[in-house]
Design an enzyme around this catalytic site. Structure first.
Site, PDB file in Angstrom:
ATOM      1  CG  ASP A   1      -1.068  -4.243   1.181  1.00  0.00           C
ATOM      2  OD1 ASP A   1      -2.053  -3.493  -0.484  1.00  0.00           O
ATOM      3  OD2 ASP A   1      -1.056  -5.671   0.829  1.00  0.00           O
TER       4      ASP A   1
ATOM      5  CG  HIS B   1      -5.254  -4.410   0.654  1.00  0.00           C
ATOM      6  ND1 HIS B   1      -6.325  -4.690   1.984  1.00  0.00           N
ATOM      7  CD2 HIS B   1      -4.390  -5.477   0.652  1.00  0.00           C
ATOM      8  CE1 HIS B   1      -6.767  -6.031   2.028  1.00  0.00           C
ATOM      9  NE2 HIS B   1      -5.486  -6.448   1.365  1.00  0.00           N
TER      10      HIS B   1
ATOM     11  CG  HIS C   1       1.554  -4.008  -3.434  1.00  0.00           C
ATOM     12  ND1 HIS C   1       2.109  -3.873  -1.876  1.00  0.00           N
ATOM     13  CD2 HIS C   1       0.945  -5.097  -3.528  1.00  0.00           C
ATOM     14  CE1 HIS C   1       1.322  -4.556  -1.605  1.00  0.00           C
ATOM     15  NE2 HIS C   1       0.109  -5.503  -2.701  1.00  0.00           N
TER      16      HIS C   1
END
Length: 235
Positions: A9, A42, A91
């Protein structure tokens, strides 16, 4: 000779996406054996088109070519990292399709993040106060509970799973007390410039003893918003 693991991200929902990913790329090029960049949810085409990064690239460069090349780069980022054989960094979380580290190693990462499957799960799943698995309220990935983490850590000889993905107002948060086999580390202070949270960095020494560094955002009067005037891509 400190080594650094970043857990994804790097773009979206902020003024400095281009600057952040540019700095990380420069650090990786300069110190390739000391910088590890993991992929987050992301780091994908779909999400960056919805949450601002493609617009940042268009406003900065006047075209989407830099965005496309970065998406190709994101496709090649590793999905997880293991520190000294005992701490796994990822993540988001775990997948019911991957019970071992070797199974994670076999996941084809060179693709856009799909809406289901192990790659999706590693990027989207969250810990929850349950025993096993449940469908995620996010619509992607799963919620996973105490027994899932205990089993995964046991068969892979891990002491800790370190992940990001969820806002934590205190900067970090352990899950599944009293063993605390998983910790969420959130490193974006005052998320979206309105959440008021502090952020944290987890440090592990040579004995894998843990220390959390807590920090707040830069005050508004010390922060410059990058210009959004289109710049030629080839200067």
């Amino acid at each position: 000779h400190t080594q650094y693991v970043f857990m994804g991200d790097y773009v979206d929902r902020g003024y400095y996406s281009i600057e952040t990913v540019s700095l990380l790329l420069a650090l990786k090029a300069r110190y390739p054996s000391r910088i590890t960049l993991l992929r987050g949810n992301h780091e994908s085409r779909q999400i960056t088109q919805a949450y601002g990064f493609i617009d940042d690239c268009m406003k900065r460069y006047g075209n989407v070519f830099p965005w496309r090349k970065l998406m190709e780069f994101f496709d090649h980022l590793p999905l997880a990292a293991v520190v000294d054989g005992t701490v796994m960094c990822v993540h988001a979380g775990l997948s019911p399709s991957c019970c071992t580290l070797d199974q994670i190693r076999t996941v084809n990462r060179v693709q856009e993040i799909p809406q289901k499957g192990p790659l999706c799960d590693l990027m989207w799943s969250d810990p929850e106060a349950i025993d096993q698995w449940a469908l995620s309220v996010r619509g992607c990935g799963y919620m996973f509970g105490t027994r899932v983490v205990q089993h995964f850590n046991y068969i892979n000889d891990l002491e800790l799973i370190c992940r990001a993905h969820q806002l934590v107002h205190e900067g970090y948060k352990y899950s599944f007390a009293p063993e605390n086999p998983l910790v969420t580390v959130w490193s974006a202070p005052n998320y979206c410039y309105r959440c008021g949270n502090v952020a944290a960095i987890l440090q592990l020494n040579s004995n894998l003893e843990r220390h959390f560094t807590i920090f707040a955002e830069v005050p508004d009067n010390q922060r410059e918003i990058p210009p959004r005037i289109p710049q030629p891509y080839f200067l």
